[in-house]
Design a protein around this motif. Structure first.
Motif, PDB file in Angstrom:
ATOM      1  N   ASP A 101       0.800  -1.211   0.000  1.00  0.00           N
ATOM      2  CA  ASP A 101       0.000   0.000   0.000  1.00  0.00           C
ATOM      3  C   ASP A 101       0.841   1.272   0.000  1.00  0.00           C
ATOM      4  O   ASP A 101       0.386   2.326  -0.438  1.00  0.00           O
ATOM      5  CB  ASP A 101      -0.941   0.014   1.209  1.00  0.00           C
ATOM      6  CG  ASP A 101      -2.059  -1.007   1.072  1.00  0.00           C
ATOM      7  OD1 ASP A 101      -2.241  -1.516  -0.058  1.00  0.00           O
ATOM      8  OD2 ASP A 101      -2.727  -1.296   2.070  1.00  0.00           O
ATOM      9  N   ALA A 102       2.063   1.193   0.509  1.00  0.00           N
ATOM     10  CA  ALA A 102       2.914   2.385   0.559  1.00  0.00           C
ATOM     11  C   ALA A 102       3.261   2.896  -0.838  1.00  0.00           C
ATOM     12  O   ALA A 102       3.692   4.040  -0.989  1.00  0.00           O
ATOM     13  CB  ALA A 102       4.193   2.074   1.333  1.00  0.00           C
ATOM     14  N   SER A 103       3.071   2.055  -1.840  1.00  0.00           N
ATOM     15  CA  SER A 103       3.435   2.441  -3.199  1.00  0.00           C
ATOM     16  C   SER A 103       2.294   3.081  -3.970  1.00  0.00           C
ATOM     17  O   SER A 103       2.477   3.485  -5.118  1.00  0.00           O
ATOM     18  CB  SER A 103       3.933   1.215  -3.969  1.00  0.00           C
ATOM     19  OG  SER A 103       5.090   0.695  -3.358  1.00  0.00           O
ATOM     20  N   ILE A 104       1.093   3.133  -3.376  1.00  0.00           N
ATOM     21  CA  ILE A 104      -0.002   3.819  -4.034  1.00  0.00           C
ATOM     22  C   ILE A 104       0.408   5.266  -4.292  1.00  0.00           C
ATOM     23  O   ILE A 104       0.955   5.947  -3.444  1.00  0.00           O
ATOM     24  CB  ILE A 104      -1.274   3.772  -3.171  1.00  0.00           C
ATOM     25  CG1 ILE A 104      -1.781   2.323  -3.084  1.00  0.00           C
ATOM     26  CG2 ILE A 104      -2.351   4.666  -3.732  1.00  0.00           C
ATOM     27  CD1 ILE A 104      -2.185   1.717  -4.405  1.00  0.00           C
ATOM     28  N   GLY A 105       0.124   5.738  -5.478  1.00  0.00           N
ATOM     29  CA  GLY A 105       0.587   7.054  -5.898  1.00  0.00           C
ATOM     30  C   GLY A 105       1.648   6.953  -6.965  1.00  0.00           C
ATOM     31  O   GLY A 105       1.898   7.914  -7.677  1.00  0.00           O
ATOM     32  N   HIS A 106       2.244   5.773  -7.103  1.00  0.00           N
ATOM     33  CA  HIS A 106       3.207   5.526  -8.175  1.00  0.00           C
ATOM     34  C   HIS A 106       2.694   4.496  -9.172  1.00  0.00           C
ATOM     35  O   HIS A 106       3.143   4.472 -10.314  1.00  0.00           O
ATOM     36  CB  HIS A 106       4.543   5.072  -7.599  1.00  0.00           C
ATOM     37  CG  HIS A 106       5.151   6.045  -6.645  1.00  0.00           C
ATOM     38  ND1 HIS A 106       5.298   7.391  -6.944  1.00  0.00           N
ATOM     39  CD2 HIS A 106       5.644   5.898  -5.383  1.00  0.00           C
ATOM     40  CE1 HIS A 106       5.856   8.008  -5.924  1.00  0.00           C
ATOM     41  NE2 HIS A 106       6.068   7.136  -4.960  1.00  0.00           N
ATOM     42  N   TRP A 107       1.813   3.615  -8.750  1.00  0.00           N
ATOM     43  CA  TRP A 107       1.153   2.658  -9.640  1.00  0.00           C
ATOM     44  C   TRP A 107      -0.328   2.614  -9.288  1.00  0.00           C
ATOM     45  O   TRP A 107      -0.719   2.865  -8.145  1.00  0.00           O
ATOM     46  CB  TRP A 107       1.742   1.249  -9.481  1.00  0.00           C
ATOM     47  CG  TRP A 107       3.130   1.109  -9.989  1.00  0.00           C
ATOM     48  CD1 TRP A 107       3.530   0.938 -11.278  1.00  0.00           C
ATOM     49  CD2 TRP A 107       4.336   1.135  -9.213  1.00  0.00           C
ATOM     50  NE1 TRP A 107       4.895   0.872 -11.367  1.00  0.00           N
ATOM     51  CE2 TRP A 107       5.421   0.985 -10.100  1.00  0.00           C
ATOM     52  CE3 TRP A 107       4.604   1.278  -7.855  1.00  0.00           C
ATOM     53  CZ2 TRP A 107       6.742   0.969  -9.688  1.00  0.00           C
ATOM     54  CZ3 TRP A 107       5.918   1.269  -7.441  1.00  0.00           C
ATOM     55  CH2 TRP A 107       6.969   1.111  -8.346  1.00  0.00           C
ATOM     56  N   TYR A 108      -1.149   2.245 -10.251  1.00  0.00           N
ATOM     57  CA  TYR A 108      -2.564   2.054  -9.958  1.00  0.00           C
ATOM     58  C   TYR A 108      -2.759   0.812  -9.101  1.00  0.00           C
ATOM     59  O   TYR A 108      -2.104  -0.209  -9.314  1.00  0.00           O
ATOM     60  CB  TYR A 108      -3.368   1.883 -11.244  1.00  0.00           C
ATOM     61  CG  TYR A 108      -3.494   3.134 -12.072  1.00  0.00           C
ATOM     62  CD1 TYR A 108      -4.214   4.222 -11.600  1.00  0.00           C
ATOM     63  CD2 TYR A 108      -2.900   3.223 -13.319  1.00  0.00           C
ATOM     64  CE1 TYR A 108      -4.344   5.366 -12.360  1.00  0.00           C
ATOM     65  CE2 TYR A 108      -3.029   4.359 -14.091  1.00  0.00           C
ATOM     66  CZ  TYR A 108      -3.742   5.433 -13.607  1.00  0.00           C
ATOM     67  OH  TYR A 108      -3.861   6.561 -14.357  1.00  0.00           O
ATOM     68  N   ARG A 109      -3.698   0.904  -8.168  1.00  0.00           N
ATOM     69  CA  ARG A 109      -4.063  -0.280  -7.386  1.00  0.00           C
ATOM     70  C   ARG A 109      -4.897  -1.231  -8.244  1.00  0.00           C
ATOM     71  O   ARG A 109      -4.775  -2.443  -8.166  1.00  0.00           O
ATOM     72  CB  ARG A 109      -4.855   0.133  -6.147  1.00  0.00           C
ATOM     73  CG  ARG A 109      -5.179  -1.015  -5.205  1.00  0.00           C
ATOM     74  CD  ARG A 109      -6.227  -0.615  -4.192  1.00  0.00           C
ATOM     75  NE  ARG A 109      -5.754   0.389  -3.253  1.00  0.00           N
ATOM     76  CZ  ARG A 109      -5.256   0.103  -2.054  1.00  0.00           C
ATOM     77  NH1 ARG A 109      -5.170  -1.140  -1.653  1.00  0.00           N
ATOM     78  NH2 ARG A 109      -4.869   1.065  -1.254  1.00  0.00           N
ATOM     79  N   GLU A 110      -5.740  -0.665  -9.089  1.00  0.00           N
ATOM     80  CA  GLU A 110      -6.609  -1.446  -9.969  1.00  0.00           C
ATOM     81  C   GLU A 110      -6.018  -1.498 -11.374  1.00  0.00           C
ATOM     82  O   GLU A 110      -5.508  -0.491 -11.873  1.00  0.00           O
ATOM     83  CB  GLU A 110      -7.988  -0.792 -10.025  1.00  0.00           C
ATOM     84  CG  GLU A 110      -8.902  -1.385 -11.085  1.00  0.00           C
ATOM     85  CD  GLU A 110     -10.215  -0.618 -11.202  1.00  0.00           C
ATOM     86  OE1 GLU A 110     -10.462   0.247 -10.330  1.00  0.00           O
ATOM     87  OE2 GLU A 110     -10.986  -0.878 -12.139  1.00  0.00           O
ATOM     88  N   ILE A 111      -6.057  -2.679 -11.991  1.00  0.00           N
ATOM     89  CA  ILE A 111      -5.667  -2.801 -13.396  1.00  0.00           C
ATOM     90  C   ILE A 111      -6.908  -3.199 -14.191  1.00  0.00           C
ATOM     91  O   ILE A 111      -7.373  -4.332 -14.105  1.00  0.00           O
ATOM     92  CB  ILE A 111      -4.557  -3.847 -13.608  1.00  0.00           C
ATOM     93  CG1 ILE A 111      -3.358  -3.531 -12.719  1.00  0.00           C
ATOM     94  CG2 ILE A 111      -4.146  -3.875 -15.077  1.00  0.00           C
ATOM     95  CD1 ILE A 111      -2.228  -4.508 -12.878  1.00  0.00           C
ATOM     96  N   PRO A 112      -7.491  -2.291 -14.963  1.00  0.00           N
ATOM     97  CA  PRO A 112      -8.719  -2.603 -15.703  1.00  0.00           C
ATOM     98  C   PRO A 112      -8.477  -3.644 -16.790  1.00  0.00           C
ATOM     99  O   PRO A 112      -7.430  -3.658 -17.439  1.00  0.00           O
ATOM    100  CB  PRO A 112      -9.111  -1.253 -16.316  1.00  0.00           C
ATOM    101  CG  PRO A 112      -8.348  -0.226 -15.549  1.00  0.00           C
ATOM    102  CD  PRO A 112      -7.072  -0.897 -15.126  1.00  0.00           C
TER     103      PRO A 112
END
Length: 306
Positions: A192-203
């Motif tokens: 979770d610390a990396s949110i903001g650099h990669w999307y959490r969701e991949i459509p």
């Protein structure tokens, strides 16, 4: 734990649970609000300065991977520029780093467009020496672009874990899964610390576009991909990468038929061995070694033409 972005290995039960939508959609997960501008799009050609006085200095262009941001390449770009005085150009892929709906609907051609625009702009401005460092899907997009377009000033290219063959084959089912409406998205696999650099969701539509792109580039490589004869390429690949099948590096090495290609295999577990691993001294040492090898490759005198 450091991030391993672009992971396509959710359990079957997790996939089935996602049929009704992604379970946690928070604004901060999708819009990257805490992205430091240092990790955003900063193309060199768009800077307001006298470019005519700088055209003899080498420009180092970086481009990141699928569902990510320039954070992936920021540290190595800064280090290389400090060591060798390169002019930095950070490219954010199109439809990345903004709202998830834009990313969901975008084509791979839209992802590629900022890289194409920057290389064209640098040539229009008269720069005589351009290097390109691309990670993961950024490398795939670069290969597709260079098959179609020639940029005479582009002299060297570094591909870090270029995606040609995915390690997990779920991606190859994306068209069927998408059109059948079975899944809306899958979770990205990192802390979770990396949110903001990669999307959490991949459509799923984005995964399908990635599949279309990789199939196209695989086909080109298997037929023998011809890039400009003067372009030198370094491929960096971790042997234990759980996202990219290491056959990707071998296919590039074997099928860039008129290019000088060097391949650097690493005894690393990470998809992106260019990110800091300060909690793991051995992986941090590998990262530092990769930086020095990349610098040596970029600074080496040109080989005679083939």
């Amino acid at each position: 734990m450091n991030p391993q972005p672009e992971r396509f290995k959710p359990s079957l039960s997790a996939l089935l649970a996602l049929r009704k939508g992604f379970p946690y959609l928070e604004p901060q997960d999708l819009d990257h609000p805490e992205n430091d501008p240092h990790f955003g799009h900063q193309s060199w050609s768009e800077r307001d300065l006298d470019h005519s006085a700088l055209i003899d200095q080498p420009v180092l262009v970086t481009v990141h991977g699928f569902a990510g941001t320039p954070f992936e390449n920021a540290e190595i770009l800064d280090w290389l520029c400090q060591q060798a005085g390169y002019l930095p150009s950070r490219i954010m892929l199109g439809a990345h780093g903004i709202g998830i709906e834009h990313f969901r609907q975008a084509s791979w051609q839209e992802w590629q467009a900022p890289l194409e625009q920057e290389l064209k702009a640098l040539h229009r401005l008269g720069y005589r020496q351009i290097f390109l460092l691309a990670s993961s899907t950024g490398g795939t997009l670069a290969l597709e672009l260079l098959k179609r377009m020639h940029f005479p000033a582009l002299q060297k290219m570094v591909l870090v874990a270029p995606l040609i063959e995915p390690y997990d084959k779920l991606m190859r089912l994306s068209k069927w899964v998408h059109h059948a409406g079975l899944l809306r998205a899958i979770p990205n696999g990192f802390d979770d610390a990396s949110i903001g650099h990669w999307y959490r969701e991949i459509p799923m539509p984005a995964i399908h576009q990635l599949d279309v792109l990789t199939r196209k580039v695989r086909q080109s490589l298997r037929a023998g991909l011809k890039l400009p004869r003067g372009l030198q390429t370094l491929v960096v690949q971790s042997r234990h990468d759980v996202i990219i099948d290491r056959r990707s590096a071998l296919l590039i090495t074997d099928r860039l038929v008129q290019s000088h290609v060097e391949t650097l295999f690493l005894d690393s577990i990470w998809h992106l061995p260019i990110l800091s691993r300060r909690s793991d001294p051995r992986e941090e040492a590998i990262k530092n070694w990769v930086y020095r090898r990349v610098l040596d490759f970029l600074q080496r005198q040109d080989l005679p033409p083939l």
